[in-house]
Design a protein around this motif. Sequence first.
Motif, mmCIF file in Angstrom:
data_model
loop_
_atom_site.group_PDB
_atom_site.id
_atom_site.type_symbol
_atom_site.label_atom_id
_atom_site.label_comp_id
_atom_site.label_asym_id
_atom_site.label_seq_id
_atom_site.Cartn_x
_atom_site.Cartn_y
_atom_site.Cartn_z
ATOM 1 N N MET A 1 0.838 -1.191 0.000
ATOM 2 C CA MET A 1 0.000 0.000 0.000
ATOM 3 C C MET A 1 0.872 1.239 0.000
ATOM 4 O O MET A 1 1.763 1.387 0.847
ATOM 5 C CB MET A 1 -0.903 0.014 1.241
ATOM 6 C CG MET A 1 -1.829 1.203 1.328
ATOM 7 S SD MET A 1 -2.880 1.148 2.806
ATOM 8 C CE MET A 1 -1.667 1.485 4.099
ATOM 9 N N ASP A 40 1.357 4.415 9.913
ATOM 10 C CA ASP A 40 1.637 3.134 9.266
ATOM 11 C C ASP A 40 2.566 2.303 10.147
ATOM 12 O O ASP A 40 3.776 2.569 10.213
ATOM 13 C CB ASP A 40 2.296 3.353 7.900
ATOM 14 C CG ASP A 40 1.329 3.929 6.883
ATOM 15 O OD1 ASP A 40 0.116 3.909 7.137
ATOM 16 O OD2 ASP A 40 1.797 4.408 5.836
ATOM 17 N N ALA A 200 -4.854 -7.058 -7.496
ATOM 18 C CA ALA A 200 -3.708 -6.418 -6.835
ATOM 19 C C ALA A 200 -2.786 -5.775 -7.861
ATOM 20 O O ALA A 200 -2.252 -4.684 -7.637
ATOM 21 C CB ALA A 200 -2.956 -7.441 -5.992
ATOM 22 N N SER A 207 -3.458 -2.299 -0.705
ATOM 23 C CA SER A 207 -3.022 -3.569 -0.125
ATOM 24 C C SER A 207 -4.182 -4.544 -0.157
ATOM 25 O O SER A 207 -5.263 -4.248 0.377
ATOM 26 C CB SER A 207 -2.563 -3.359 1.323
ATOM 27 O OG SER A 207 -2.307 -4.599 1.959
ATOM 28 N N GLY A 209 -5.311 -8.516 0.715
ATOM 29 C CA GLY A 209 -4.884 -9.677 1.473
ATOM 30 C C GLY A 209 -5.962 -10.728 1.568
ATOM 31 O O GLY A 209 -7.160 -10.446 1.415
#
Length: 246
Positions: A1, A40, A200, A207, A209
Amino acid sequence: MQSDNPTAAILVIGDEILSGRTREGNAHHLAQVLSATGFDLREIRVVADDHPRIVAAIRALDRSLGGDYDLLFTSGGIGPTHDDITADAVADAHGTTVEIHPEARALLQARCDRMGTELTENRLRMARIPVGATLIDNAVSAAPGFSIGNTHVMAGVPEVFRGMVDWLIPRLSAGRPVQSQSVEVRRGESDVAEGLRAVADDYPDLSLGSYPFQDPTGWGTNLVVRGLDADRVAQAMAALKQRLGL
């Protein structure tokens, strides 16, 4: 990201964590707070009550000391016992010494007076603060945490830690909160991997997942899209659902 948010690390200090005697929850709590407020989190470390290892970890993680991250948050090792060595290690890492902080002493004295107890030498250890540090408020038990450089030092007791986090985080310069969307699919990871990879690739700024699970009805996968732009996150999730026929 892709992100321009301040970066952060968490350093959990304590033999009791590494031995398995205590279940660590402070890093989990802080990770959620940081994500929601625009930081972050890039790394979590756990170290023993070992002075050289704590010093080395602080220097490796705090950017003001040449480390990797904009902010470092620590948990544990600022209590009244002999193995509470975090304050000394932080001072060493930042090239200063520890002394009894007058405001911290006054806070502890006031609490002892309210409770009808004595400010013993052991309790006074919790007023030992690196020279040049500022205090982090502790509304639960008075003994403060402290900040020096980019290192923010907090207690290991979960209730106290959370109180310190609540006081500290609003006083820091944050970025943009992470936006996320998730969807549950009743398929295994291998069945969704190709579609997930394709989306992606189309959204490299986000990001994506996959998190498999098993319950009484069988296997499933939670798919999560995260980013700083809510519209981009929504677009990627729509694309993912289309590819997977959801």
